[in-house]
Write a protein that holds these residues in place. Structure first.
Motif, PDB file in Angstrom:
ATOM      1  N   TYR A 228      -5.152  29.617 -43.051  1.00  0.00           N
ATOM      2  CA  TYR A 228      -3.791  29.721 -42.529  1.00  0.00           C
ATOM      3  C   TYR A 228      -2.871  28.665 -43.149  1.00  0.00           C
ATOM      4  N   MET A 229      -3.403  27.490 -43.438  1.00  0.00           N
ATOM      5  CA  MET A 229      -2.583  26.429 -44.019  1.00  0.00           C
ATOM      6  C   MET A 229      -1.945  26.851 -45.348  1.00  0.00           C
ATOM      7  N   PRO A 230      -2.695  27.451 -46.298  1.00  0.00           N
ATOM      8  CA  PRO A 230      -2.043  27.921 -47.523  1.00  0.00           C
ATOM      9  C   PRO A 230      -0.990  28.996 -47.250  1.00  0.00           C
ATOM     10  N   LYS A 231      -1.237  29.849 -46.256  1.00  0.00           N
ATOM     11  CA  LYS A 231      -0.225  30.863 -45.908  1.00  0.00           C
ATOM     12  C   LYS A 231       1.041  30.193 -45.385  1.00  0.00           C
ATOM     13  N   TRP A 232       0.850  29.235 -44.508  1.00  0.00           N
ATOM     14  CA  TRP A 232       1.981  28.559 -43.881  1.00  0.00           C
ATOM     15  C   TRP A 232       2.780  27.746 -44.904  1.00  0.00           C
ATOM     16  N   ALA A 233       2.055  27.088 -45.816  1.00  0.00           N
ATOM     17  CA  ALA A 233       2.714  26.245 -46.822  1.00  0.00           C
ATOM     18  C   ALA A 233       3.227  27.037 -48.016  1.00  0.00           C
ATOM     19  N   GLY A 234       2.780  28.285 -48.158  1.00  0.00           N
ATOM     20  CA  GLY A 234       3.209  29.111 -49.278  1.00  0.00           C
ATOM     21  C   GLY A 234       2.365  28.972 -50.522  1.00  0.00           C
ATOM     22  N   THR A 235       1.326  28.147 -50.463  1.00  0.00           N
ATOM     23  CA  THR A 235       0.468  27.960 -51.642  1.00  0.00           C
ATOM     24  C   THR A 235      -0.543  29.084 -51.808  1.00  0.00           C
ATOM     25  N   ILE A 236      -0.572  30.022 -50.869  1.00  0.00           N
ATOM     26  CA  ILE A 236      -1.502  31.140 -50.978  1.00  0.00           C
ATOM     27  C   ILE A 236      -1.206  31.967 -52.227  1.00  0.00           C
ATOM     28  N   TYR A 237       0.075  31.995 -52.660  1.00  0.00           N
ATOM     29  CA  TYR A 237       0.446  32.782 -53.830  1.00  0.00           C
ATOM     30  C   TYR A 237      -0.138  32.187 -55.104  1.00  0.00           C
ATOM     31  N   GLU A 238      -0.285  30.879 -55.132  1.00  0.00           N
ATOM     32  CA  GLU A 238      -0.932  30.250 -56.283  1.00  0.00           C
ATOM     33  C   GLU A 238      -2.398  30.663 -56.360  1.00  0.00           C
ATOM     34  N   LEU A 239      -3.037  30.771 -55.190  1.00  0.00           N
ATOM     35  CA  LEU A 239      -4.437  31.197 -55.165  1.00  0.00           C
ATOM     36  C   LEU A 239      -4.565  32.651 -55.597  1.00  0.00           C
ATOM     37  N   LEU A 240      -3.662  33.506 -55.109  1.00  0.00           N
ATOM     38  CA  LEU A 240      -3.737  34.930 -55.427  1.00  0.00           C
ATOM     39  C   LEU A 240      -3.439  35.201 -56.897  1.00  0.00           C
ATOM     40  N   SER A 241      -2.609  34.361 -57.508  1.00  0.00           N
ATOM     41  CA  SER A 241      -2.264  34.568 -58.923  1.00  0.00           C
ATOM     42  C   SER A 241      -3.213  33.867 -59.879  1.00  0.00           C
ATOM     43  N   ALA A 242      -4.065  33.024 -59.362  1.00  0.00           N
ATOM     44  CA  ALA A 242      -5.027  32.294 -60.196  1.00  0.00           C
ATOM     45  C   ALA A 242      -6.201  33.208 -60.564  1.00  0.00           C
ATOM     46  N   PRO A 243      -6.903  32.892 -61.655  1.00  0.00           N
ATOM     47  CA  PRO A 243      -8.077  33.697 -62.048  1.00  0.00           C
ATOM     48  C   PRO A 243      -9.288  33.396 -61.160  1.00  0.00           C
ATOM     49  N   VAL A 244      -9.106  33.692 -59.881  1.00  0.00           N
ATOM     50  CA  VAL A 244     -10.156  33.437 -58.891  1.00  0.00           C
ATOM     51  C   VAL A 244     -10.447  34.743 -58.162  1.00  0.00           C
ATOM     52  N   ALA A 245     -11.692  35.188 -58.190  1.00  0.00           N
ATOM     53  CA  ALA A 245     -12.069  36.412 -57.492  1.00  0.00           C
ATOM     54  C   ALA A 245     -11.986  36.190 -55.988  1.00  0.00           C
ATOM     55  N   TRP A 246     -11.831  37.297 -55.248  1.00  0.00           N
ATOM     56  CA  TRP A 246     -11.691  37.179 -53.792  1.00  0.00           C
ATOM     57  C   TRP A 246     -12.907  36.526 -53.171  1.00  0.00           C
ATOM     58  N   TRP A 247     -14.096  36.876 -53.687  1.00  0.00           N
ATOM     59  CA  TRP A 247     -15.310  36.337 -53.085  1.00  0.00           C
ATOM     60  C   TRP A 247     -15.494  34.853 -53.428  1.00  0.00           C
ATOM     61  N   GLU A 248     -14.919  34.412 -54.550  1.00  0.00           N
ATOM     62  CA  GLU A 248     -14.989  32.994 -54.886  1.00  0.00           C
ATOM     63  C   GLU A 248     -14.127  32.173 -53.936  1.00  0.00           C
ATOM     64  N   ALA A 249     -12.950  32.703 -53.591  1.00  0.00           N
ATOM     65  CA  ALA A 249     -12.101  32.026 -52.607  1.00  0.00           C
ATOM     66  C   ALA A 249     -12.782  31.993 -51.240  1.00  0.00           C
ATOM     67  N   VAL A 250     -13.421  33.099 -50.875  1.00  0.00           N
ATOM     68  CA  VAL A 250     -14.108  33.165 -49.584  1.00  0.00           C
ATOM     69  C   VAL A 250     -15.276  32.188 -49.544  1.00  0.00           C
ATOM     70  N   VAL A 251     -16.024  32.097 -50.627  1.00  0.00           N
ATOM     71  CA  VAL A 251     -17.150  31.150 -50.680  1.00  0.00           C
ATOM     72  C   VAL A 251     -16.643  29.731 -50.488  1.00  0.00           C
ATOM     73  N   GLY A 252     -15.528  29.409 -51.104  1.00  0.00           N
ATOM     74  CA  GLY A 252     -14.987  28.057 -50.973  1.00  0.00           C
ATOM     75  C   GLY A 252     -14.538  27.746 -49.558  1.00  0.00           C
ATOM     76  N   TYR A 253     -13.704  28.611 -48.991  1.00  0.00           N
ATOM     77  CA  TYR A 253     -13.164  28.375 -47.652  1.00  0.00           C
ATOM     78  C   TYR A 253     -14.231  28.516 -46.567  1.00  0.00           C
ATOM     79  N   VAL A 254     -14.951  29.625 -46.596  1.00  0.00           N
ATOM     80  CA  VAL A 254     -15.955  29.880 -45.554  1.00  0.00           C
ATOM     81  C   VAL A 254     -17.137  28.930 -45.708  1.00  0.00           C
ATOM     82  N   GLY A 255     -17.500  28.617 -46.953  1.00  0.00           N
ATOM     83  CA  GLY A 255     -18.599  27.679 -47.166  1.00  0.00           C
ATOM     84  C   GLY A 255     -18.300  26.316 -46.590  1.00  0.00           C
ATOM     85  N   ALA A 256     -17.055  25.850 -46.771  1.00  0.00           N
ATOM     86  CA  ALA A 256     -16.664  24.549 -46.213  1.00  0.00           C
ATOM     87  C   ALA A 256     -16.654  24.598 -44.690  1.00  0.00           C
ATOM     88  N   ALA A 257     -16.088  25.673 -44.122  1.00  0.00           N
ATOM     89  CA  ALA A 257     -16.039  25.800 -42.666  1.00  0.00           C
ATOM     90  C   ALA A 257     -17.442  25.854 -42.071  1.00  0.00           C
TER      91      ALA A 257
END
Length: 253
Positions: A81-110
């Motif tokens: 939610y923090m990237p959504k709120w801050a607007g940095t989510i668009y940088e993540l979506l436009s980066a060469p990062v697969a959806w599952w790689e982002a999920v592994v990072g966020y969910v793995g940390a949580a």
């Protein structure tokens, strides 16, 4: 596989957690400790054993699950939610990062935060209540699967929420009540048959039951059923997250 992206997301989330240890760790540990003091020591000494296990020891797995479930959802939802709120989510979506790689990072940390918290509460419980762990490997498996599954649920909630107050609605009104009604403080075999049947629709029952079996070899539901249901919840969570990234639901706004 973009290991650099996964590591960057994971490291950022973990560093944020370490900056707020008082809120992230001390608060749930102190709250759970009060449960051990009141229910384990004060009330537990006056309660009859359940399935041959003293009441104080019987509630230890349930209390650990209570904290792990709550913190998993909280950490998972706040992280995305923090990237959504801050607007940095668009940088993540436009980066060469697969959806599952982002999920592994966020969910793995949580999930890592929740597992560490669960182990810390386990060590704290030992101070107040004597107990044993009959199947430590199974206990670790259930702990990790539960943390990952509910971190995924938190991730979904974080995407769905469009305000800070919504991040608290599901944990407060759904997760916590389901945990209390899922056998944290009692065995569902103590319920009347009709209510026992209704309780089996509560997914938390299978998590707590399997986790308790790893401690004492007793459970309300077969350990195989508990493990299968936990794996099913995990797969459903992954499917929902996959659909979120495929459709851009509340991400590409």
């Amino acid at each position: 596989m973009n290991l650099f992206a996964i590591k960057a997301i994971y490291r950022f989330e973990m560093e944020r957690w370490f900056r707020t240890l008082a809120q992230s760790v001390l608060s749930p540990v102190i709250s759970t400790t009060l449960y051990f003091v009141v229910f384990g020591s004060a009330i537990g000494s006056r309660m009859q054993p359940i399935d041959g296990v003293s009441y104080g020891a019987y509630i230890v797995p349930g209390l650990i699950m209570l904290s792990v479930l709550t913190e998993s959802v909280s950490n998972g939802s706040f992280g995305i939610y923090m990237p959504k709120w801050a607007g940095t989510i668009y940088e993540l979506l436009s980066a060469p990062v697969a959806w599952w790689e982002a999920v592994v990072g966020y969910v793995g940390a949580a999930a890592t935060k929740s597992v560490l918290l669960g182990l810390l509460i386990l060590a704290t419980a030992r101070i107040f209540v004597p107990f044993q762990i009959a199947h430590p490997l199974v206990m670790g498996l259930f702990l990790i699967l539960t943390a990952v599954t509910f971190s995924l649920m938190g991730f979904i909630i974080g995407v769905w929420a469009d305000g800070w107050e919504k991040l608290q609605i599901v944990p407060m009104l759904i997760i916590t009540p389901l945990t209390f009604l899922g056998g944290s403080f009692y065995s569902i075999s103590m319920l009347p048959p009709a209510w026992r049947a209704v309780t089996l629709f509560n997914p938390v029952v299978y998590l707590i039951s399997g986790f308790r079996w790893a401690f004492y070899g007793v459970s309300d539901v077969g350990v195989g059923v508990s493990l299968s249901m936990t794996a099913l919840f995990l797969v459903l969570g992954l499917f929902v997250v996959w659909r979120i990234f495929q459709t851009g639901y509340r991400l590409k706004v």
